[in-house]
Design a protein around this motif. Structure first.
Motif, PDB file in Angstrom:
ATOM      1  N   VAL A 137       1.459  -1.519   0.200  1.00  0.00           N
ATOM      2  CA  VAL A 137       0.269   0.030   0.083  1.00  0.00           C
ATOM      3  C   VAL A 137       1.288   1.210   0.068  1.00  0.00           C
ATOM      4  N   HIS A 138       1.821   1.255   0.427  1.00  0.00           N
ATOM      5  CA  HIS A 138       2.964   2.332   0.795  1.00  0.00           C
ATOM      6  C   HIS A 138       3.383   2.682  -0.217  1.00  0.00           C
ATOM      7  N   GLY A 143       4.067   5.475  -5.265  1.00  0.00           N
ATOM      8  CA  GLY A 143       4.059   5.766  -6.852  1.00  0.00           C
ATOM      9  C   GLY A 143       3.154   6.842  -6.725  1.00  0.00           C
ATOM     10  N   THR A 144       2.394   7.070  -6.973  1.00  0.00           N
ATOM     11  CA  THR A 144       1.069   7.783  -7.148  1.00  0.00           C
ATOM     12  C   THR A 144       1.552   9.033  -7.068  1.00  0.00           C
ATOM     13  N   SER A 145       1.882   9.244  -5.632  1.00  0.00           N
ATOM     14  CA  SER A 145       2.424  10.401  -5.098  1.00  0.00           C
ATOM     15  C   SER A 145       3.595  10.724  -5.565  1.00  0.00           C
ATOM     16  N   LEU A 146       4.705  10.214  -6.434  1.00  0.00           N
ATOM     17  CA  LEU A 146       5.605  10.326  -7.164  1.00  0.00           C
ATOM     18  C   LEU A 146       5.409  10.464  -8.834  1.00  0.00           C
ATOM     19  N   GLN A 147       4.350   9.623  -8.887  1.00  0.00           N
ATOM     20  CA  GLN A 147       3.596  10.044 -10.561  1.00  0.00           C
ATOM     21  C   GLN A 147       2.776  11.401 -10.565  1.00  0.00           C
ATOM     22  N   GLN A 148       2.417  12.204  -9.730  1.00  0.00           N
ATOM     23  CA  GLN A 148       1.034  13.081  -9.907  1.00  0.00           C
ATOM     24  C   GLN A 148       2.826  14.316  -9.729  1.00  0.00           C
ATOM     25  N   HIS A 149       4.013  14.604  -9.109  1.00  0.00           N
ATOM     26  CA  HIS A 149       4.496  15.080  -8.688  1.00  0.00           C
ATOM     27  C   HIS A 149       5.378  15.215 -10.047  1.00  0.00           C
ATOM     28  N   ASN A 150       5.390  13.760 -10.487  1.00  0.00           N
ATOM     29  CA  ASN A 150       6.090  13.689 -12.107  1.00  0.00           C
ATOM     30  C   ASN A 150       5.109  14.507 -13.183  1.00  0.00           C
ATOM     31  N   HIS A 151       3.627  14.464 -12.836  1.00  0.00           N
ATOM     32  CA  HIS A 151       2.893  15.079 -13.818  1.00  0.00           C
ATOM     33  C   HIS A 151       3.538  16.647 -13.829  1.00  0.00           C
ATOM     34  N   LYS A 152       2.945  17.183 -12.151  1.00  0.00           N
ATOM     35  CA  LYS A 152       3.131  18.237 -12.200  1.00  0.00           C
ATOM     36  C   LYS A 152       4.179  18.723 -12.361  1.00  0.00           C
ATOM     37  N   LEU A 153       5.399  18.117 -12.561  1.00  0.00           N
ATOM     38  CA  LEU A 153       7.590  18.783 -13.230  1.00  0.00           C
ATOM     39  C   LEU A 153       6.740  18.663 -14.845  1.00  0.00           C
ATOM     40  N   GLU A 154       6.006  18.061 -15.085  1.00  0.00           N
ATOM     41  CA  GLU A 154       5.858  18.275 -16.730  1.00  0.00           C
ATOM     42  C   GLU A 154       5.456  19.456 -17.236  1.00  0.00           C
ATOM     43  N   GLU A 155       4.331  19.451 -16.276  1.00  0.00           N
ATOM     44  CA  GLU A 155       3.128  20.609 -16.617  1.00  0.00           C
ATOM     45  C   GLU A 155       4.076  21.881 -16.396  1.00  0.00           C
ATOM     46  N   GLU A 156       5.158  22.081 -15.195  1.00  0.00           N
ATOM     47  CA  GLU A 156       5.400  23.063 -14.525  1.00  0.00           C
ATOM     48  C   GLU A 156       7.095  23.504 -16.110  1.00  0.00           C
TER      49      GLU A 156
END
Length: 269
Positions: A137-138, A143-156
């Motif tokens: 679960v962790h 992984g989801t948190s990193l994926q969201q963070h990567n998505h934000k980084l891609e947008e940035e």
């Protein structure tokens, strides 16, 4: 509460994969931490207190901050650093299956020298599947948190890329305007310079003309002075001759007057 999960290699079991879950309070590992170790089938849990951390640092004669930094790298870092860390688990199989606890030791290896950072006693869990589920679960959440963070980084990154393109276009426009302005200023400068040169030439011609006129006037003045001097000299010369004649004439007049006087006197007698 901060949580980290990393894969560890047990030196005595190179073919086995173990996963270590560590969670601690907000102040870091120095305030104590909980550990969960599993190989996917069995699981063990244990705790290291704040006092145990301080005791280990004192035994190693290391500053507390340096010791906690090493602990952080050994137990939570997923990337290799300049120093490597090794783990050992006792007892080894098959004795482990009949034991209710195991001891996990972690060492620091640097320049072919190894020393033990610490160890912790882990108690076997009666339901290892629950521990495995917690780690899964962790890992999924992480992984989801990193994926969201990567998505934000891609947008940035896209925003920064658009901003870079806009700035590049602005720079090109400014560069073109700068070149046009420089060309215009250069043209104006050439015109002003030519006007200044023409004015300087005119002033030089005027000065030359005035110098010529002044020279001619001086020549005329010198000529007049020369003529005046010559006339004065000539006049002085003529004036001297008349005085001499007057001096010669005065005795003759005086003599004539005397003769006339004597003649009058004779007639009276």
């Amino acid at each position: 509460m901060p949580v980290s999960v990393r894969e560890v290699s047990i030196s005595s079991e190179p073919d086995s994969a173990y996963f270590l879950r560590v969670h601690w309070k907000g102040r870091g590992l120095g305030s104590g931490f909980m550990m969960l170790l599993t190989d996917g089938q069995d699981a063990w849990r244990g705790e290291v207190s704040e006092a145990a951390v301080c005791e280990e640092a004192e035994e190693l004669e290391m500053p507390a901050e340096r010791y906690i930094q090493d602990l952080q790298q050994a137990l939570t870092e997923t990337e290799s650093s300049s120093s490597s860390y090794s783990f050992s688990l006792t007892p080894s199989p098959p004795a482990r299956s009949s034991s209710s606890s195991v001891t996990l030791a972690y060492e620091k290896v640097q320049k072919d020298i190894s020393f033990q950072l610490g160890s912790v006693v882990l108690m076997a869990l009666s339901e290892p599947a629950e521990a495995v589920r917690e780690i899964l679960v962790h890992s999924l959440q992480r992984g989801t948190s990193l994926q969201q963070h990567n998505h934000k980084l891609e947008e940035e990154n896209q925003r920064l890329r658009r901003e870079q393109q806009r700035i590049s276009a602005e720079m090109k426009r400014y560069a073109g305007g700068k070149e046009a302005l420089e060309a215009e200023l250069y043209s104006r400068f050439v015109l002003v310079l030519n006007e200044k040169k023409a004015k300087i030439r005119s002033l030089q011609e005027t000065v030359t003309h005035l110098q010529g006129s002044s020279s001619e006037g001086k020549k005329k003045e010198d000529s007049v002075k020369s003529k005046r001097t010559a006339a004065q000299e000539e006049e002085d010369e003529y004036g001297g001759s008349t005085d001499e004649e007057q001096e010669e004439e005065q005795p003759a007049s005086a003599s004539a007057s005397a003769s006339s006087t004597r003649a009058v006197q004779r007639q009276l007698v």
